[in-house]
Design a protein around this motif. Sequence first.
Motif, PDB file in Angstrom:
ATOM      1  N   LEU A   1       2.660   1.599  -3.113  1.00  0.00           N
ATOM      2  CA  LEU A   1       1.749   2.298  -4.307  1.00  0.00           C
ATOM      3  C   LEU A   1       1.382   3.577  -4.334  1.00  0.00           C
ATOM      4  N   LEU A   2       1.211   4.013  -3.087  1.00  0.00           N
ATOM      5  CA  LEU A   2       0.947   5.650  -2.574  1.00  0.00           C
ATOM      6  C   LEU A   2       2.107   6.218  -3.243  1.00  0.00           C
ATOM      7  N   SER A   3       3.242   5.964  -3.168  1.00  0.00           N
ATOM      8  CA  SER A   3       4.502   6.888  -3.377  1.00  0.00           C
ATOM      9  C   SER A   3       4.782   6.710  -4.820  1.00  0.00           C
ATOM     10  N   LYS A   4       3.982   6.009  -5.819  1.00  0.00           N
ATOM     11  CA  LYS A   4       4.441   5.769  -6.990  1.00  0.00           C
ATOM     12  C   LYS A   4       3.768   6.943  -7.955  1.00  0.00           C
TER      13      LYS A   4
ATOM     14  N   ASP B   1       1.575   8.725 -10.681  1.00  0.00           N
ATOM     15  CA  ASP B   1       0.293   8.627 -10.881  1.00  0.00           C
ATOM     16  C   ASP B   1       0.132   8.955 -12.390  1.00  0.00           C
TER      17      ASP B   1
ATOM     18  N   ALA C   1      -3.642   1.862  -5.264  1.00  0.00           N
ATOM     19  CA  ALA C   1      -3.506   1.563  -3.843  1.00  0.00           C
ATOM     20  C   ALA C   1      -5.279   1.678  -3.271  1.00  0.00           C
ATOM     21  N   LEU C   2      -5.739   2.528  -3.757  1.00  0.00           N
ATOM     22  CA  LEU C   2      -7.106   2.577  -3.216  1.00  0.00           C
ATOM     23  C   LEU C   2      -7.986   1.529  -3.767  1.00  0.00           C
TER      24      LEU C   2
ATOM     25  N   PHE D   1       1.011  -1.141  -0.075  1.00  0.00           N
ATOM     26  CA  PHE D   1      -0.119  -0.029  -0.059  1.00  0.00           C
ATOM     27  C   PHE D   1       0.827   1.299  -0.003  1.00  0.00           C
TER      28      PHE D   1
ATOM     29  N   GLY E   1       0.019   3.655  -9.220  1.00  0.00           N
ATOM     30  CA  GLY E   1       0.169   4.618  -8.224  1.00  0.00           C
ATOM     31  C   GLY E   1      -0.905   4.642  -7.040  1.00  0.00           C
ATOM     32  N   ARG E   2      -1.391   5.787  -6.552  1.00  0.00           N
ATOM     33  CA  ARG E   2      -2.145   5.761  -5.423  1.00  0.00           C
ATOM     34  C   ARG E   2      -3.572   5.291  -6.015  1.00  0.00           C
ATOM     35  N   LYS E   3      -4.008   5.365  -7.088  1.00  0.00           N
ATOM     36  CA  LYS E   3      -5.600   4.749  -7.658  1.00  0.00           C
ATOM     37  C   LYS E   3      -5.450   3.457  -7.448  1.00  0.00           C
TER      38      LYS E   3
END
Lengths: 140, 316
Positions: B53-56, B58, B220-221, B50, B216-218
């Motif tokens: 992925l948040l730090s990658k 987007d 992760a969500l 998680f 990325g963060r998408k």
Amino acid sequence: MGVLSWARAKSIWVLHFNSGGCNGCDIEAVAAFTPRFDAERFGVLLVPSPRHADALLVTGPVTKQIKDRLIRIYEQMPEPKFVIAFGTCACTGGVFKGSYSTCGGVDKVIPVDLYIPGCPPKPEALLNGIAELMRRVRGG
Amino acid sequence: MWWIPGALAFFIVFAFFIEWVDRRFVARLQDRYGPIYTGTGGVLQPWADFIKLLSKEDITPAASDKVLFRLAPLVLPIFPIVGLCLTPILGKPIIGFDGDLIVAFFLMSVYTIMIFIAGYGSGNSFGIVGGTRAALQMLGYEVPFALAMIGPAILAGTLSISEIAYSQSNIWYAIPLALGFAVFMVCSLAEVDVVPFDIPHAKQEIVAGWETEYSGRKLALIHLAENLEMVFISALATALFLGGGYGPFSPPIPPAVWFIIKTLIVAIVISNLRAIFARFKIITLVEWSWKYLLPLAIVQLLVLELFFELGVIPWP
């Protein structure tokens, strides 16, 4: 050694791409994800889409035909991204070096972070390479 | 009301914990180990995924529908979180009212429709195919799913999830409603998109299905939403069929503990089914759910009616 580098090192998702190899390296690379070797122990997953991937595992000398596709796959991956050249052909071109139809190695086309030589390399070599990549990502 | 933020945090922690249990359990069934080196026994693996992925980066593809592409992953985790607020997973629900069973069913439907919108908005041909498959398989499993959930509501005489859970102090509804429970479990596999029915993101057929373009963060969500949906469906199965918070030694042991243990067991059953099955074709799923699941769900309601008429079970 922050949380971020820990997370990045512990969760390397790999996209497998054959750039014109003889399929020998592919069999050995996929064998690293089978029950005997199980790369998922280190958090490594084989993902289907370049958008999800952290590392691009390239096997084979890059043929002129697949060069554009390889660059396109590489550019579709989100930063930070790593490239692993798996096998002698991917490292230098191997027996196809100097051929009119290949570029002679992945590093002629895209930047490579890790070379794993062998024809084909054993799955243990891939696990060793992944451990080396994890160490580098953590900054050790 | 001071405990609500803690409860929401607990849902997320529990969702990640269930993902780890699922990965380890499936790996052990396949004679592997699964993630073991991240934290104690690998329990921090979903957290590492998680955070990474948040730090990658987007990426928003040029071909995507910008509004839908940005909105869908943000909205997706909301539905299972609201659904978990309706279930009495911590002893009592955060928001419980008469008729929240219908709201829970609505949330599950909207979740699937949001998956379709996410696939459609990504503008990728694989994403659109995956989204269409999600919407198509909803046409198959949704009606038997709803009919299977009506059984406990009739037995308890209420449409409130927590009231249904509280009314099972004598007998778990999985015993008189065994058939309905089986239909519910089959349909819940399709709802959480795990292997026998992971048709919307069939990895060997359509790259990653509806989540192909998300990074990325998408992503992760989206993974968080999938884990929360797993917890939500397991908690719903526990509340409706498996006696909610009731269990042996219930007065000293708080009901939340029994509820969480049962939710975990349902999740393990789902991952067991994930390990032993191969993927169904989309046409097989829709055909079988109309040919077999729907008649079985109706037969369950008829049997329930027969029980009432014969006096085996008193009228609620």
